[in-house]
Design an enzyme around this catalytic site. Structure first.
Site, PDB file in Angstrom:
ATOM      1  N   MET A 134      39.211  24.568 -11.120  1.00 43.04           N
ATOM      2  CA  MET A 134      40.495  23.924 -11.128  1.00 43.04           C
ATOM      3  C   MET A 134      40.437  22.966  -9.835  1.00 43.04           C
ATOM      4  SD  MET A 134      43.625  26.601 -12.036  1.00 43.04           S
ATOM      5  CE  MET A 134      43.627  27.604 -10.601  1.00 43.04           C
ATOM      6  N   GLY A 135      39.233  22.604  -9.238  1.00 44.11           N
ATOM      7  CA  GLY A 135      38.929  21.450  -8.427  1.00 44.11           C
ATOM      8  C   GLY A 135      39.250  22.273  -6.959  1.00 44.11           C
ATOM      9  N   ASP A 181      36.812  36.285  -8.857  1.00 44.93           N
ATOM     10  CA  ASP A 181      37.877  36.473  -9.836  1.00 44.93           C
ATOM     11  C   ASP A 181      37.555  37.472 -10.757  1.00 44.93           C
ATOM     12  OD1 ASP A 181      39.833  34.164  -9.079  1.00 44.93           O
ATOM     13  OD2 ASP A 181      38.044  33.541  -8.974  1.00 44.93           O
ATOM     14  N   HIS A 193      32.044  27.349  -5.684  1.00 46.87           N
ATOM     15  CA  HIS A 193      31.770  26.784  -7.034  1.00 46.87           C
ATOM     16  C   HIS A 193      30.443  26.250  -7.174  1.00 46.87           C
ATOM     17  CE1 HIS A 193      36.322  25.919  -6.250  1.00 46.87           C
ATOM     18  NE2 HIS A 193      36.141  26.475  -7.399  1.00 46.87           N
ATOM     19  N   GLN A 198      39.360  38.254 -14.413  1.00 45.37           N
ATOM     20  CA  GLN A 198      38.858  37.167 -15.158  1.00 45.37           C
ATOM     21  C   GLN A 198      37.678  36.959 -15.746  1.00 45.37           C
ATOM     22  OE1 GLN A 198      40.305  33.098 -14.033  1.00 45.37           O
ATOM     23  NE2 GLN A 198      38.231  32.732 -13.401  1.00 45.37           N
ATOM     24  N   SER A 215      37.583  30.271  -1.202  1.00 44.41           N
ATOM     25  CA  SER A 215      38.500  30.018  -2.401  1.00 44.41           C
ATOM     26  C   SER A 215      39.335  28.704  -1.854  1.00 44.41           C
ATOM     27  CB  SER A 215      39.529  31.228  -2.128  1.00 44.41           C
ATOM     28  OG  SER A 215      40.752  30.953  -2.948  1.00 44.41           O
TER      29      SER A 215
HETATM   30  P1  AMP Z   1      38.891  28.324  -9.461  1.00 46.43           P
HETATM   31  O1  AMP Z   1      38.579  26.755  -9.300  1.00 46.43           O
HETATM   32  O2  AMP Z   1      39.430  28.871  -8.548  1.00 46.43           O
HETATM   33  O3  AMP Z   1      39.561  28.402 -10.782  1.00 46.43           O
HETATM   34  O4  AMP Z   1      37.476  28.749  -9.785  1.00 46.43           O
HETATM   35  C1  AMP Z   1      36.633  28.400 -10.665  1.00 46.43           C
HETATM   36  C2  AMP Z   1      35.488  29.258 -10.741  1.00 46.43           C
HETATM   37  O5  AMP Z   1      34.682  29.614  -9.601  1.00 46.43           O
HETATM   38  C3  AMP Z   1      35.926  30.698 -11.275  1.00 46.43           C
HETATM   39  O6  AMP Z   1      34.724  31.286 -12.178  1.00 46.43           O
HETATM   40  C4  AMP Z   1      35.691  31.471 -10.009  1.00 46.43           C
HETATM   41  O7  AMP Z   1      35.602  32.844 -10.123  1.00 46.43           O
HETATM   42  C5  AMP Z   1      34.670  30.730  -9.274  1.00 46.43           C
HETATM   43  N1  AMP Z   1      34.676  30.884  -7.721  1.00 46.43           N
HETATM   44  C6  AMP Z   1      35.808  30.662  -6.934  1.00 46.43           C
HETATM   45  N2  AMP Z   1      35.643  31.091  -5.738  1.00 46.43           N
HETATM   46  C7  AMP Z   1      34.354  31.446  -5.645  1.00 46.43           C
HETATM   47  C8  AMP Z   1      33.338  32.204  -4.629  1.00 46.43           C
HETATM   48  N3  AMP Z   1      33.883  32.329  -3.339  1.00 46.43           N
HETATM   49  N4  AMP Z   1      32.065  32.890  -4.876  1.00 46.43           N
HETATM   50  C9  AMP Z   1      31.944  32.567  -6.522  1.00 46.43           C
HETATM   51  N5  AMP Z   1      32.636  31.973  -7.579  1.00 46.43           N
HETATM   52  C10 AMP Z   1      33.676  31.684  -6.935  1.00 46.43           C
END
Ligand code: AMP
Length: 286
Positions: free
Chosen positions: A31-32, A152, A38, A155, A187
């Site tokens: 989601m950017g 997540d 990421h 998820q 995050s």
């Molecule tokens: P999001 O942008 O928050 O929807 O995350 C996109 C992807 O990045 C998802 O698969 C998340 O689980 C992963 N992600 C987000 N934060 C982390 C992190 N700290 N470590 C590993 N993967 C992450």
């Protein structure tokens, strides 16, 4: 700079050419407001042989509840593009909401049991939004490999279940949690934290670590592990939605708690920000 594509047809046409050349297209849905967590997913799909790597950036309205942070969710597209460029990402897919959900949209993908507890209780329409958007991203991209973070955790288990149940031809990578030096899981929502909240936020990791170390010393009582996790979190956070041990695969009540078979999941509020984190008992957070 990565090639930026903003609609599903153009993306599929581009990836079709690469598939025709025998390349294994990789996808990292996000989601950017990108951070190094990421980018660890980008590295993982690449290490698994993906080329080119597509990073999707889409703040998915379908996975936000009515009173959640959709409007104020951080949007940092120019920085995201630069970060992708630094990490050699070939394609950024950034559709507009009406390219994803045109007028008349009414189809959804739902995964049942594994979505029911934890986040499903706190956010009843969340996972149906996630599974629907990821299905659409898979259809538009046609990836061989896709990477998701275990940050997540529910998820990740849900999407892994969806791919197996619906015979989606995508290799799924579940990647470790990237953390800041003090243990806070990276995050996009960490940007919401005030300076004082940021100093308190690693308490989630301290709780996970306390339980994980007790587990490593032989503690197998679920209540005791949960109590150990809760103590530091209670001291630093305002509201705790859950801090619970569950089966690592299905997220049901755990049977006997064995190494790698159980996960400790936490969601808690600090001020107006809700953070989630987790730790698989056995080898993580030690
Ligand atoms: P999001 O942008 O928050 O929807 O995350 C996109 C992807 O990045 C998802 O698969 C998340 O689980 C992963 N992600 C987000 N934060 C982390 C992190 N700290 N470590 C590993 N993967 C992450």
């Amino acid at each position: 700079m990565p090639q930026v594509i903003d609609n599903p047809r153009e993306l599929f046409a581009a990836t079709e050419v690469w598939r025709g050349r025998g390349l294994r297209v990789g996808l990292v849905p996000t989601m950017g407001a990108l951070h190094e967590g990421h980018m660890s997913l980008v590295a993982a799909v690449r290490a698994a042989g993906a080329r080119p790597v597509v990073v999707s950036i889409f703040v998915n309205p379908l996975q936000f509840g009515k009173n959640e942070d959709l409007a104020k969710y951080p949007r940092t597209f120019a920085e995201d593009l630069a970060r992708c460029d630094n990490h050699g990402v070939e394609v950024v897919y950034a559709p507009a909401p009406d390219a994803m959900y045109p007028v008349g949209f009414q189809s959804h993908v739902e995964v049942e049991r594994v979505t029911a507890p934890f986040e499903g209780e706190a956010r009843p329409t969340h996972f149906r939004g996630v599974t629907t958007v990821v299905t659409k991203l898979f259809n538009a991209t046609g990836p061989c490999i896709a990477a998701f973070g275990r940050k997540d955790y529910q998820q990740w288990r849900t999407l892994d279940r969806m791919v197996r149940d619906l015979d989606m031809p995508v290799e799924m990578l579940g990647c470790p949690i990237a953390r800041d030096e003090d243990g806070l899981a990276m995050s996009s929502r960490n940007r919401y934290l005030t300076a004082s909240e940021r100093t308190r936020a690693p308490a989630i990791f301290l709780g996970l670590r306390a339980a994980s170390r007790a587990f490593a010393r032989g503690e197998r009582d679920r209540g005791e592990l949960e109590r150990l996790a809760l103590a530091p979190i209670r001291a630093a956070f305002d509201v705790i939605d859950y801090a619970a041990v569950a089966d690592a695969d299905e997220l049901t009540d755990p049977g006997p708690i064995a190494p790698e078979a159980s996960v400790l999941l936490v969601a808690a509020w600090i001020g107006k920000t809700r953070l989630i984190d987790n730790c698989r008992l056995g080898s993580e957070c030690l």
